[in-house]
Design a protein around this motif. Sequence first.
Motif, mmCIF file in Angstrom:
data_model
loop_
_atom_site.group_PDB
_atom_site.id
_atom_site.type_symbol
_atom_site.label_atom_id
_atom_site.label_comp_id
_atom_site.label_asym_id
_atom_site.label_seq_id
_atom_site.Cartn_x
_atom_site.Cartn_y
_atom_site.Cartn_z
ATOM 1 N N VAL A 730 0.680 -1.308 -0.021
ATOM 2 C CA VAL A 730 -0.121 0.165 -0.097
ATOM 3 C C VAL A 730 0.938 1.267 -0.127
ATOM 4 O O VAL A 730 2.132 1.104 0.548
ATOM 5 C CB VAL A 730 -1.117 -0.040 1.195
ATOM 6 C CG1 VAL A 730 -1.823 -1.235 1.371
ATOM 7 C CG2 VAL A 730 -0.041 -0.018 2.493
ATOM 8 N N PHE A 731 0.455 2.099 -0.689
ATOM 9 C CA PHE A 731 1.025 3.456 -0.745
ATOM 10 C C PHE A 731 0.105 4.649 -0.151
ATOM 11 O O PHE A 731 -0.948 4.517 -0.366
ATOM 12 C CB PHE A 731 1.454 3.805 -2.086
ATOM 13 C CG PHE A 731 2.312 2.994 -2.995
ATOM 14 C CD1 PHE A 731 3.604 2.810 -2.996
ATOM 15 C CD2 PHE A 731 1.323 1.656 -3.457
ATOM 16 C CE1 PHE A 731 4.282 1.907 -3.822
ATOM 17 C CE2 PHE A 731 2.302 0.753 -4.308
ATOM 18 C CZ PHE A 731 3.725 0.742 -4.398
ATOM 19 N N PHE A 732 0.921 5.617 0.649
ATOM 20 C CA PHE A 732 0.209 6.637 1.049
ATOM 21 C C PHE A 732 0.748 7.851 1.479
ATOM 22 O O PHE A 732 2.258 7.718 1.267
ATOM 23 C CB PHE A 732 -0.540 6.143 2.569
ATOM 24 C CG PHE A 732 0.484 5.124 3.342
ATOM 25 C CD1 PHE A 732 1.536 5.877 4.352
ATOM 26 C CD2 PHE A 732 0.722 3.811 3.179
ATOM 27 C CE1 PHE A 732 2.235 5.264 5.171
ATOM 28 C CE2 PHE A 732 1.553 3.297 4.201
ATOM 29 C CZ PHE A 732 2.491 4.040 5.023
ATOM 30 N N LEU A 733 0.240 8.868 1.864
ATOM 31 C CA LEU A 733 1.276 10.170 2.069
ATOM 32 C C LEU A 733 1.711 10.209 3.235
ATOM 33 O O LEU A 733 2.492 11.338 3.484
ATOM 34 C CB LEU A 733 0.030 11.181 1.443
ATOM 35 C CG LEU A 733 -0.095 11.195 0.035
ATOM 36 C CD1 LEU A 733 -1.261 12.269 -0.143
ATOM 37 C CD2 LEU A 733 0.901 11.135 -1.004
ATOM 38 N N ARG A 734 1.218 9.627 4.495
ATOM 39 C CA ARG A 734 1.802 10.095 5.947
ATOM 40 C C ARG A 734 3.022 9.147 6.278
ATOM 41 O O ARG A 734 2.761 8.181 6.360
ATOM 42 C CB ARG A 734 0.634 9.838 6.753
ATOM 43 C CG ARG A 734 -0.281 11.146 7.355
ATOM 44 C CD ARG A 734 -1.079 10.833 8.651
ATOM 45 N NE ARG A 734 -2.461 10.540 7.715
ATOM 46 C CZ ARG A 734 -3.461 10.314 8.697
ATOM 47 N NH1 ARG A 734 -3.084 9.855 10.012
ATOM 48 N NH2 ARG A 734 -4.877 10.253 8.396
ATOM 49 N N GLY A 735 4.014 9.857 6.664
ATOM 50 C CA GLY A 735 5.175 9.133 7.086
ATOM 51 C C GLY A 735 6.416 9.806 6.780
ATOM 52 O O GLY A 735 6.365 10.800 5.811
ATOM 53 N N PRO A 736 7.459 9.195 7.200
ATOM 54 C CA PRO A 736 8.654 9.935 6.808
ATOM 55 C C PRO A 736 9.235 9.667 5.542
ATOM 56 O O PRO A 736 8.778 8.639 4.903
ATOM 57 C CB PRO A 736 9.796 9.201 7.847
ATOM 58 C CG PRO A 736 9.143 7.753 8.142
ATOM 59 C CD PRO A 736 7.490 8.157 7.993
ATOM 60 N N LEU A 737 9.971 10.641 4.834
ATOM 61 C CA LEU A 737 10.233 10.624 3.450
ATOM 62 C C LEU A 737 11.896 10.626 3.312
ATOM 63 O O LEU A 737 12.417 11.643 3.888
ATOM 64 C CB LEU A 737 9.710 11.805 2.626
ATOM 65 C CG LEU A 737 8.172 11.525 2.551
ATOM 66 C CD1 LEU A 737 7.606 12.997 2.216
ATOM 67 C CD2 LEU A 737 7.711 10.712 1.524
ATOM 68 N N ASN A 738 12.541 9.659 2.914
ATOM 69 C CA ASN A 738 13.990 9.416 2.897
ATOM 70 C C ASN A 738 14.719 9.819 1.358
ATOM 71 O O ASN A 738 16.049 10.185 1.553
ATOM 72 C CB ASN A 738 14.355 8.447 3.521
ATOM 73 C CG ASN A 738 13.891 7.992 4.957
ATOM 74 O OD1 ASN A 738 13.889 9.108 5.447
ATOM 75 N ND2 ASN A 738 13.025 6.900 5.079
ATOM 76 N N TRP A 739 14.123 9.556 0.371
ATOM 77 C CA TRP A 739 14.585 9.698 -0.983
ATOM 78 C C TRP A 739 13.876 10.544 -1.857
ATOM 79 O O TRP A 739 12.769 10.692 -1.632
ATOM 80 C CB TRP A 739 14.567 8.218 -1.398
ATOM 81 C CG TRP A 739 15.483 7.314 -0.908
ATOM 82 C CD1 TRP A 739 15.135 6.769 0.334
ATOM 83 C CD2 TRP A 739 16.833 6.953 -1.129
ATOM 84 N NE1 TRP A 739 16.083 5.944 0.689
ATOM 85 C CE2 TRP A 739 17.123 5.932 -0.290
ATOM 86 C CE3 TRP A 739 17.719 7.308 -2.308
ATOM 87 C CZ2 TRP A 739 18.544 5.356 -0.612
ATOM 88 C CZ3 TRP A 739 18.810 6.568 -2.431
ATOM 89 C CH2 TRP A 739 19.116 5.644 -1.390
ATOM 90 N N ILE A 740 14.719 11.378 -2.565
ATOM 91 C CA ILE A 740 14.279 12.171 -3.737
ATOM 92 C C ILE A 740 14.470 11.477 -4.960
ATOM 93 O O ILE A 740 15.392 10.904 -5.286
ATOM 94 C CB ILE A 740 15.102 13.636 -3.891
ATOM 95 C CG1 ILE A 740 14.850 14.166 -2.326
ATOM 96 C CG2 ILE A 740 14.316 14.315 -4.655
ATOM 97 C CD1 ILE A 740 15.779 15.418 -2.119
ATOM 98 N N ASN A 741 13.195 11.241 -5.728
ATOM 99 C CA ASN A 741 13.231 10.833 -7.208
ATOM 100 C C ASN A 741 13.243 11.737 -8.178
ATOM 101 O O ASN A 741 12.038 12.634 -7.913
ATOM 102 C CB ASN A 741 12.148 9.493 -7.076
ATOM 103 C CG ASN A 741 12.096 8.474 -6.059
ATOM 104 O OD1 ASN A 741 12.869 7.657 -6.266
ATOM 105 N ND2 ASN A 741 11.584 8.936 -4.811
ATOM 106 N N ILE A 742 13.968 11.551 -9.059
ATOM 107 C CA ILE A 742 13.960 12.714 -10.434
ATOM 108 C C ILE A 742 13.855 11.843 -11.479
ATOM 109 O O ILE A 742 14.621 11.239 -11.981
ATOM 110 C CB ILE A 742 15.146 13.551 -9.967
ATOM 111 C CG1 ILE A 742 15.442 14.091 -8.815
ATOM 112 C CG2 ILE A 742 15.276 14.808 -11.129
ATOM 113 C CD1 ILE A 742 16.874 14.688 -8.425
#
Lengths: 915, 111
Positions: A730-742
């Motif tokens: 499952v994918f969702f918006l709440r939580g820590p973010l560690n990577w930037i995808n370009i």
Amino acid sequence: MGKPSHNPTPDPQGSAGQRASAQEPPRWASRLLSWLTPAELLEELQGDLQEQYAQRIDQNGPLRARWWYVLEALMVIRPYYIRRRLAGLANRLRDFFLKRPTKTRPFIHPEHSSPPLMNTDMIRNYLKIAWRNLIKYKGYSAINISGLAVGMAVAITIGLWVWDELSFDHYYDNYDRIVQVAQHGTVNGETWTGSNVPFPLGDELKGQYPNDFKRVLKAWHIQDHGLTVGTNHFSLTGQFIESEAPDMLSLHMLKGTRAGLTEPNSIMVSASAAKVMFGETDPMGKVVKINNAMDATVTGVYDDMPANTEFHQVQFFAPWDLYVSGNHWIKEQGWGNNFIQVWAELHPHVDVDKLSAKIKDIKLKHLANNKELLALHFQIFLHPMSKWHLYSGFDKQGNNTGGLIQYVWLFSLIAGFVLLVACINFMNLSTARSEKRAKEVGIRKAVGSIRGQLIGQFFSESFLVVLLALLFALSLTTLWLDWFNQLADKEMSILWTNPFFWLLVGGFVLVTGLLAGSYPALYLSAFQPIKVLKGTFQVGWLAALPRKVLVVVQFTVSVTLIIGTLIVYQQVQHAKNRPVGYSREGLLQVQMTANDFYTKYEVLHQELLNSGVVYETAQSASQATELWSNNSGFEWPGKSPSQQSDFGTLTVSPEYGKTVGWQFVAGRDFSKDFASDSAAFVVNQAAVRFMSLKHPVGETIRRNGTPYRIIGVIQDMVMGSPFEPVYPTVFFLRGPLNWINIKLKPTVATSDALPQIEAIFKKVIPSVPFDYDFVDQRYAAKFADEERIGQLAAAFAGLAIFISCLGLFGLASFVAERRTKEIGVRKVLGASVFTLWRLLSKDFVLLVFIAFVIATPTAWYGLNGWLKKYTYRTEISWWIFVAVGWGSLLITLLTVSYQTIKAALINPVKSLRSE
Amino acid sequence: MSRTYLGEFEELVLLAVAVLELQSAGAYGVSIADELKLRTQRTTSVTGVHVVLYRLEEKGLVGSELGGASQVRGGRRKRLFTLTAAGQQVLREMRQLRLGFWEALPTPFFS
């Protein structure tokens, strides 16, 4: 005239004599003496030594006297005595054979002269004849030596690899006592095994079992960190671990002490890292900024660990406390979150298995109030260092099933087989040829050679060839070792200084030389010269049978290997062609290693979009090629109570879908425009299947009680192993973010885009080096193991075919030689070259066909087993077998034809002339 | 040069034989080793002395006979060596050779 103060000739009735007999010199030394000294010299020497011994007991005491006696006895081991001793033995033997007395009389002891150990003239003659034979039959010699050399080189190379694998981690002094704490968990009947454990586990183990654990060390994963020295930025691989790590790993300190990590703001660097960061200046006491957040002083430099160790890629160690001080959330984690690593060193007497059994329920005890987690039935266990590398695999029941060790066995087997085949080839060729030399044997015998001399000659020939082959094998190995190292991802070198290596090589030379030489040496030398010279000598038809069997065996192995190679290749291609559910091209990922990334992301995002080379950027909790976290605690309509909910979870930013280009099956993507999307899920098809939802979009799923609405279903994204089924995610918006995808614009060349992107990163976040990965490269790396196996198998298959062809070539030439007269007669009677070629080749085609018939089921069985490992696997297609069959037939004909056509072209006048 | 070549140790052993064969004990392994130790202050192994003696014998510089068993030797005989005429000749030549060198040296060298 200075006379010794003591009389060297003692009184026979004197007290010294009695003492001497009461106290004999060491018996083993006496025995050595009598064994090594030539019989005729023994009496006087032993007498002298005993006299001296008695003297020394008086002068220096018994201890020193014994010491001197032993020393003197050992000094008998010198060339003079040994030569005389051997000469004595040889003379005895010679006397046994020789009817007439020797003409020359030695100066002393006429019956025991001291000639050289062996007759050098004869040896020189043997070698000369051997060399002439090699030169005369250049083709044969070349095939013989090169075949054996290739076989030996393969065996040496694989032997080095096996040695390297088996000595993995032996660098650490505490090899036997270091363990990693890991756990099994069971989800829906399947057990998984992981090395991520909860934070409190380390202290619990330390506190509860102080008699079993010498040290328990909590640690963060080995990963890349940004290090800053002054204005220079470096990206280095390192580990945050508790302060006793250098002691546990017995690091070889070049500067500082192993206690260097006790201060919270310290860092230990490897010698190579120190060179990279500080050059030639002394790194001690310098300040390094880690991830642009933590200051650390260099307190030690350790020697780089060799490549075959678990921690060899660690370029720096920093204290665990330093990491925790920058990440306070760690301390707040309970027993439910598996995210750190725990290493431990046991006390010397502790048994790993018993201790594992003792601690297995330690986690369950602390989960008493959490039904959902209890159901996963966590079992803590210790994985000893001796098993990390070679036995890293666990099956779905949590049993340790091996791992790399299987390849160690497989390749050892291949090496043994290649060597054996080369060896037998070598023997075959030399025996096939030796039959041509039956006449030589006859003449030698008629002239007066005794059998022993003929045996000596044939053995010296076979040893000469084996030694030459060894020379070639060693140079061949040195030549291709670099290439092999690259292929196998190793840093091996020939163990020139390892006595064990030379022992093996020497043993092999001895065995091959003896085996290969034994047939001509023992069999041919027994011929009666009269029969051989008269020409009635015939080798039975049986002589060819072992050769035929051998060709079948060789081709069975080769065909099996080739089929194996093709199927491995097919499997890799199959997995590579698997739809991955997103687009990897032009997709970059950058880890957010410093705080600045979080605070300045919006600026970065805007700048990148403005640059015109970037299509979109998005953040996510982990890379697109890895699924790091999975969680339980999900409820959905229609969930059966026995079903355990375990989903892969990934936090993303709303632009993620657009960036990676995932494909929707139903519903829509996250959008910034809907505030309600913070309570929304995008799920993959695997998750829909897992939950058995008919109309997933719009359904509500509860996670730990909180309701989420499914807004979209995407095609399965291959994030884990490309050989495994996609995990329900499952994918969702709440939580820590560690990577930037370009995602780069497809119209812009990567080489143009990268400098611009780097410039933007430098401008917005100057404190951190721009460190990026291409997703397609990361994805390709997942096939590294399989590709490596494929390449190795291909290399070995090629060599096996080469050696088999040599065997075939040898057999063909042998047969052609034997049937020369038959061919001559046939030609006279009108046979064409083509008929003769067909006649001679037919037999070989049959042999290869038999080999193919044996190899097909063998390969199918073996490869089917290998493929079962993979859930996502290719079917073994029939065309591979057909292709390999035709291929081997073609190779056979090519190899054989040279000999058969040559035989068929011979002018019958030549072959029949002598009749 | 037809002269027999002798190494330093061989020469010493040959001299020791010459000295000891005149004494009551006679020249054999232990007595020669002792004599050498006494004169040169270096420990020589009996085994080594034996090897040199056999070599000298093969060169014909010494002769030998067995005799003189005793209790202390465990009842074993010893090989007693004597100088042959050839041995004497070699020793004399050696001495001449060395003396010739010494005489060629200028006198101040000795003061």
